[in-house]
Design an enzyme around this catalytic site. Sequence first.
Site, mmCIF file in Angstrom:
data_model
loop_
_atom_site.group_PDB
_atom_site.id
_atom_site.type_symbol
_atom_site.label_atom_id
_atom_site.label_comp_id
_atom_site.label_asym_id
_atom_site.label_seq_id
_atom_site.Cartn_x
_atom_site.Cartn_y
_atom_site.Cartn_z
ATOM 1 N N LYS A 41 31.651 46.328 42.429
ATOM 2 C CA LYS A 41 32.420 46.214 41.182
ATOM 3 C C LYS A 41 33.657 45.338 41.385
ATOM 4 C CE LYS A 41 35.474 49.585 40.175
ATOM 5 N NZ LYS A 41 36.877 49.309 39.836
ATOM 6 N N ASN A 42 34.404 45.596 42.452
ATOM 7 C CA ASN A 42 35.689 44.911 42.629
ATOM 8 C C ASN A 42 35.548 43.462 43.092
ATOM 9 O OD1 ASN A 42 36.955 47.125 41.666
ATOM 10 N ND2 ASN A 42 37.675 47.888 43.649
ATOM 11 N N ARG B 115 42.911 47.446 34.212
ATOM 12 C CA ARG B 115 43.946 46.568 34.748
ATOM 13 C C ARG B 115 43.406 45.249 35.260
ATOM 14 N NH1 ARG B 115 48.624 48.241 36.101
ATOM 15 N NH2 ARG B 115 48.544 46.641 37.695
ATOM 16 N N CYS C 191 48.823 53.639 35.132
ATOM 17 C CA CYS C 191 47.518 54.278 35.099
ATOM 18 C C CYS C 191 47.584 55.539 35.949
ATOM 19 C CB CYS C 191 46.422 53.333 35.565
ATOM 20 S SG CYS C 191 46.341 53.129 37.318
ATOM 21 N N ARG D 221 51.668 50.758 39.110
ATOM 22 C CA ARG D 221 50.899 49.522 39.255
ATOM 23 C C ARG D 221 51.445 48.342 38.444
ATOM 24 N NH1 ARG D 221 44.605 50.853 39.093
ATOM 25 N NH2 ARG D 221 44.414 49.023 40.402
ATOM 26 N N PRO D 222 52.632 47.870 38.821
ATOM 27 C CA PRO D 222 53.186 46.697 38.122
ATOM 28 C C PRO D 222 52.412 45.413 38.442
ATOM 29 C CG PRO D 222 54.651 47.412 39.903
ATOM 30 C CD PRO D 222 53.490 48.359 39.892
ATOM 31 N N VAL D 223 52.759 44.330 37.724
ATOM 32 C CA VAL D 223 52.086 43.047 37.965
ATOM 33 C C VAL D 223 53.107 41.968 38.358
ATOM 34 C CG1 VAL D 223 50.013 43.416 36.555
ATOM 35 C CG2 VAL D 223 52.105 42.593 35.464
ATOM 36 N N ASP D 224 54.257 42.409 38.895
ATOM 37 C CA ASP D 224 55.326 41.463 39.214
ATOM 38 C C ASP D 224 54.895 40.393 40.224
ATOM 39 O OD1 ASP D 224 55.183 43.793 40.841
ATOM 40 O OD2 ASP D 224 57.068 43.255 41.797
ATOM 41 N N LEU D 225 54.030 40.749 41.180
ATOM 42 C CA LEU D 225 53.619 39.745 42.176
ATOM 43 C C LEU D 225 52.773 38.655 41.527
ATOM 44 C CD1 LEU D 225 52.712 41.747 45.404
ATOM 45 C CD2 LEU D 225 54.929 41.055 44.531
ATOM 46 N N ASP E 180 40.459 53.346 48.426
ATOM 47 C CA ASP E 180 39.356 53.716 47.531
ATOM 48 C C ASP E 180 38.359 54.680 48.189
ATOM 49 O OD1 ASP E 180 40.494 52.181 45.581
ATOM 50 O OD2 ASP E 180 39.116 50.496 45.763
ATOM 51 N N ILE F 101 49.115 53.125 49.660
ATOM 52 C CA ILE F 101 48.921 52.035 48.689
ATOM 53 C C ILE F 101 49.383 52.453 47.287
ATOM 54 C CG2 ILE F 101 47.257 50.396 47.690
ATOM 55 C CD1 ILE F 101 47.475 50.068 50.712
ATOM 56 N N ARG G 262 32.618 54.249 35.387
ATOM 57 C CA ARG G 262 33.329 52.983 35.520
ATOM 58 C C ARG G 262 32.941 52.271 36.807
ATOM 59 N NH1 ARG G 262 39.591 53.101 34.194
ATOM 60 N NH2 ARG G 262 39.121 50.923 34.629
#
Length: 420
Positions: free
Chosen positions: A22-23, A93, A117, A122-126, A307, A329, A399
């Site tokens: 999936k990933n 996400r 979530c 889980r920010p997206v700053d990077l 995971d 993580i 999912r």
Amino acid sequence: MDRIWVQGGRPLDGTVPISGAKNAALPLMVASLLTEEAVELENVPRLADISLLTDILAQHGVAIEPLGAGGLRLQAREIASTTAPYDLVRKMRASFLVSGPLVARCGEAQVSLPGGCAIGARPVDLHLRGLEALGAQIALADGYVLARAPKGLKGARVVFPFVSVGATENLVMAACLAQGTTVLENAAQEPEIGDLVACLQAMGADIEGAGTSRLVVRGAGRLKGVRHAVLPDRIEAGTFAMAAAIAGGSLTLAGARARDLEAPLRVLAEAGIEISEGPGGLTVARNGARFAARDVVTEPFPGFPTDLQAQFMALMSLAEGTSHIKETIFENRFMHAPELMRMGARILIRGQTAEVAGVERLKGAPVMATDLRASVSLVLAALAAEGETIVNRVYHLDRGFERLEEKLSRCGALIRRLTD
Ligand code: EPZ
């Protein structure tokens, strides 16, 4: 809402076909935004997250159709919209990954911020700092990120302050269409990144350093179409390895690759589980004897994957001795612990570490899952528990695990989906 019923206590025996990852499939699908030619993907798992990304890409103008058995053909001749709306992005996400390819190809992207979530903020700053380094102007308005680079992106050196799988994927895709050379330092080294890089290279991208923490991307004016098979899902394989370990018996994981799972397989072997690799995949077996407790710390690849943390906790709840499991993580990824405790597990959470005192037996109970990997950890516990377990909120499982109950029941588990 569907539930899963399990009658525990049966050993597993047989062969499990491991699905495409999936990933890996999600970023590979997003890569179709980088070219007007067709991207043909084989071995795409049939999962709720894949369907959701199909909807997101379709509204950007990607024509998507099935390709043979288990494949997808994606073609973005023209980008119909550079906006990824909140209603779709908040559900998954990974859809934030469209931001880099869209701004690289169209000079602009307007993507909803994903929000938090269940497993953490889980920010997206990077992602944003990286796109800024490549020359995009970033603004935030009404919950959306607006990234603009009307004259195109420009290669730059980006040093990630810590490892992010998603930011590495987003930036490596964007850099393929930027002018000049981009160097990504402290890049993620997960096998899924290697698969993405291999696909981008076949599309004509010039990328060096796959599988290392330094990726060098020399921007190409345009990329072409490709046919690419998604790599096998190491997390699904690791989950079935732990299923064999917890329930006993022997499972052959067809297609699984030991090199993608070195850290978890090492820990399982140390705990006393038998593991061998043949030409067709991995075989994982436990015959009778109880396994030993082992400590793990989750880390970016090649460390022990976050995971598989929940599944390992289920296993350790039946180990001989006490195990310490540290999650580094995500800040909130122990929600399975109280549910496992409802089945008789003895777990103490201290900050980022779970202390799991192994018990001799678990007992079936109604339990509830809050995220994908947590749900499957409850199914694993149920396979080994005495009596019946009902796992509620199965949509989390759907999912990310393709035909889980079918794959397990073919190997002897008593497991059924209950649909209301
Ligand atoms: C990917 O998520 C996976 N998802 C996750 O799998 C996996 O748990 C995770 O990598 C770690 O291996 C997909 O590949 C679709 P990150 P991603 O960016 O890319 C923080 C599953 O169950 N961070 O490596 O979102 C972040 O909050 C899922 O299949 C920032 O602070 O993970 C986290 O604490 C769950 N700012 C850490 O970094 C950023 O801009 C690592 O996240 C980005 C991330």
